[in-house]
Design a protein around this motif. Structure first.
Motif, PDB file in Angstrom:
ATOM      1  N   ASP A  79      -7.594   1.581  -2.916  1.00  0.00           N
ATOM      2  CA  ASP A  79      -7.840   2.441  -1.815  1.00  0.00           C
ATOM      3  C   ASP A  79      -6.783   3.459  -1.709  1.00  0.00           C
ATOM      4  N   SER A  80      -5.267   2.737  -1.624  1.00  0.00           N
ATOM      5  CA  SER A  80      -4.155   3.478  -1.401  1.00  0.00           C
ATOM      6  C   SER A  80      -3.910   4.582  -2.685  1.00  0.00           C
TER       7      SER A  80
ATOM      8  N   ASP B 241      -7.511  -2.895  -1.060  1.00  0.00           N
ATOM      9  CA  ASP B 241      -6.259  -2.154  -0.430  1.00  0.00           C
ATOM     10  C   ASP B 241      -5.592  -1.325  -1.330  1.00  0.00           C
TER      11      ASP B 241
ATOM     12  N   PRO C  17       0.779  -1.087   0.047  1.00  0.00           N
ATOM     13  CA  PRO C  17       0.028  -0.017  -0.125  1.00  0.00           C
ATOM     14  C   PRO C  17       0.807   1.255  -0.202  1.00  0.00           C
ATOM     15  N   SER C  18       2.035   1.365   0.727  1.00  0.00           N
ATOM     16  CA  SER C  18       2.848   2.272   0.800  1.00  0.00           C
ATOM     17  C   SER C  18       3.318   2.718  -0.520  1.00  0.00           C
TER      18      SER C  18
ATOM     19  N   SER D 224       0.773   4.056  -2.826  1.00  0.00           N
ATOM     20  CA  SER D 224       0.326   5.590  -2.294  1.00  0.00           C
ATOM     21  C   SER D 224       1.872   6.457  -2.962  1.00  0.00           C
TER      22      SER D 224
END
Length: 493
Positions: free
Chosen positions: A356-357, A353, A295-296, A299
């Motif tokens: 969403d990120s 997930d 996720p990072s 992002s």
């Protein structure tokens, strides 16, 4: 594909944050053609190391083998190389041909590269000898900037894309198919300590792809290299890696090609069924992205490209939670929702997930999502499709001759229903036959429905184990690559 062949990884080129290349200019005082010419370049350099290349042109009689020698003046040392057998004795460096590139006709050229160490200064060599003959080079070379790149074609800006019904469309609403190639390297070079890219990614190299009449390049990435985690050499990680990716995306878009940024290798230890490696680090294909870093990664990537709607995001190369879990329902739930998945020992980030990120970072870019069985199974993709507030999701399929879903019957029963509701892109198509009969069938099926596809891969590997579309980076197709090359030329005259 799950990974490149190991034999390739031990002798591949790479690049770190780009620096001006130091070149030895070729000159001829008399105006006559020299017996041989050598162009030496420092293509990248960092604190204690550098990457160099030599291009040799033979203007003498044809030879069946060659050996180039030159001398370093500042204590530099060759540590490894490719496209030649490299050795060093004292200050003298020798590059002798490999078994497959020894023939050098009159007027023919050959290139080879190496990694080296340096300290203090890194002056370029001043004299070169080919099979004992001194080549005509400038006796007092002056470092010069990278040669002026080939001008991109007029109107070469890549289109901003979004989803409209079952089509990808540009800003004006015109349907746009993604037809192109994969450019492997960014997923493995950095984490293995060789560089960032496997082979050249300069303007000449990208123009060669555009000359195939491709309009898209899928670029596999490594999350540990992007995030700059401690196990990756700093020269290949963090800001250096990110800037190299940004530079490549800018170059790709300048030729009107769509860049597809894809998470290929990720963190998380998996030793179960069909495990690619036992390493916790991002050194092979894992069954699912990890909750700790993926996720990072997305992002950060989304933040870097949120203002560039021409860039497409491909969430995860080839999920295979179905190999770890005991039921199909468990596999698809793991695929979408992540969490603690049966048979997978690390916390999983589901596709929801990662969507969403990306959206949480303010990016509305098109997102591709592959299914189960290494993106070959889309049978329940629609049922488990993540929610996207931007409405920009695309289904991704990978098809090879050795996959389960590899014929018209399966495509009709599992892919056609998906394509009837969302855009469908074959992010990878290929075969390990060194021919293109299977790829021809895939392209026809996708052409008939106005769908997109990209061939694996634009790398100079062995076509039976890669498979590789090209035999050199000027774009000469292999027997396998000729299928995609000729087809793109035919449909984009």
């Amino acid at each position: 594909m799950r990974h490149p062949p190991r034999s390739v990884l031990l002798a591949v080129t790479g690049a770190v944050a780009l620096v001006g290349a130091a070149l030895v200019p070729v000159v001829s005082a008399s105006g006559a053609t020299p017996a041989c010419t050598v162009q030496y370049a420092v293509t990248s350099q960092w604190d204690t190391g550098f990457q160099g290349s030599v291009t040799i042109t033979n203007n003498m009689a044809a030879v069946s083998s060659w050996s180039l020698s030159f001398d370093f003046a500042n204590g530099q040392e060759v540590t490894q190389g490719w496209n030649a057998k490299w050795s060093q004795s004292g200050t003298t460096v020798t590059a002798a041909n490999e078994s497959w590139n020894g023939s050098l006709a009159t007027g023919a050229s050959v290139s080879a590269g190496f990694l080296g160490s340096w300290s203090g200064s890194n002056a370029v060599p001043t004299a070169f000898r080919l099979n004992g003959t001194t080549c005509n080079v400038d006796a007092q070379p002056t470092p010069t900037p990278t040669p002026t790149p080939t001008e991109p074609p007029a109107g070469g800006t890549a289109p901003a894309l979004h989803v409209s019904g079952t089509k990808l469309v540009d800003a004006g609403g015109t349907a746009h198919r993604l037809l192109g190639v994969n450019r492997s390297g960014g997923e493995f070079m950095c984490v293995q300590g060789y560089g960032i890219w496997d082979g050249p990614v300069d303007d000449t190299a990208i123009k060669a792809i555009a000359d195939w009449k491709a309009n898209a390049i899928r670029i596999p990435l490594n999350e540990e290299c992007w995030l700059g985690l401690s196990n990756v050499k700093p020269e290949y990680a963090g800001a250096n890696y990110i800037n190299a990716v940004k530079d490549l995306v800018t170059r790709v878009e300048s030729y009107g090609l769509t860049p597809i940024l894809e998470l290929h290798w990720s963190y998380g230890q998996y030793t179960g069924n069909s495990s690619g490696c036992s390493d916790v680090h991002a050194t092979c294909q894992k069954p699912m992205p990890d909750a700790q870093y993926s996720p990072s990664f997305w992002s950060s990537v989304a933040g870097a490209f949120k203002d560039d709607q021409a860039a497409v995001f491909d969430l995860f190369n080839e999920p295979y939670p179905d190999r770890a879990t005991s039921t199909t329902a468990q596999a698809w739930q793991c695929w979408r929702d992540g969490g603690t998945c049966p048979g997978i020992g690390y916390e999983v980030a589901g596709m929801q997930d990662l969507v969403d990120s990306i959206r949480g970072a303010g990016a509305e870019n098109v997102i591709m999502i592959g299914g189960l069985a290494y993106s070959n199974d889309l049978s329940q993709w629609l049922t488990y499709k993540p929610t996207d507030p931007a409405g920009n999701l695309v289904a991704a399929y990978h098809g090879y001759n050795f996959n389960t879903c590899a014929d018209e019957s399966c495509w009709n029963s599992t892919l056609a229903p998906v394509a009837a509701q969302v855009p469908l892109v074959a992010g990878e198509i290929g075969e390990n036959t060194c021919s293109h009969a299977f790829v021809d069938r895939v392209m026809k099926w996708f052409d008939d429905r106005g769908l997109s596809y990209l061939g694996w891969t634009w790398n100079t590997w062995d076509c039976s184990s890669g498979p590789s579309l090209i035999s050199d980076y000027s774009g000469t197709p292999t027997a396998y690559g000729a299928g995609l090359h000729d087809h793109l030329q035919a449909i984009n005259p």
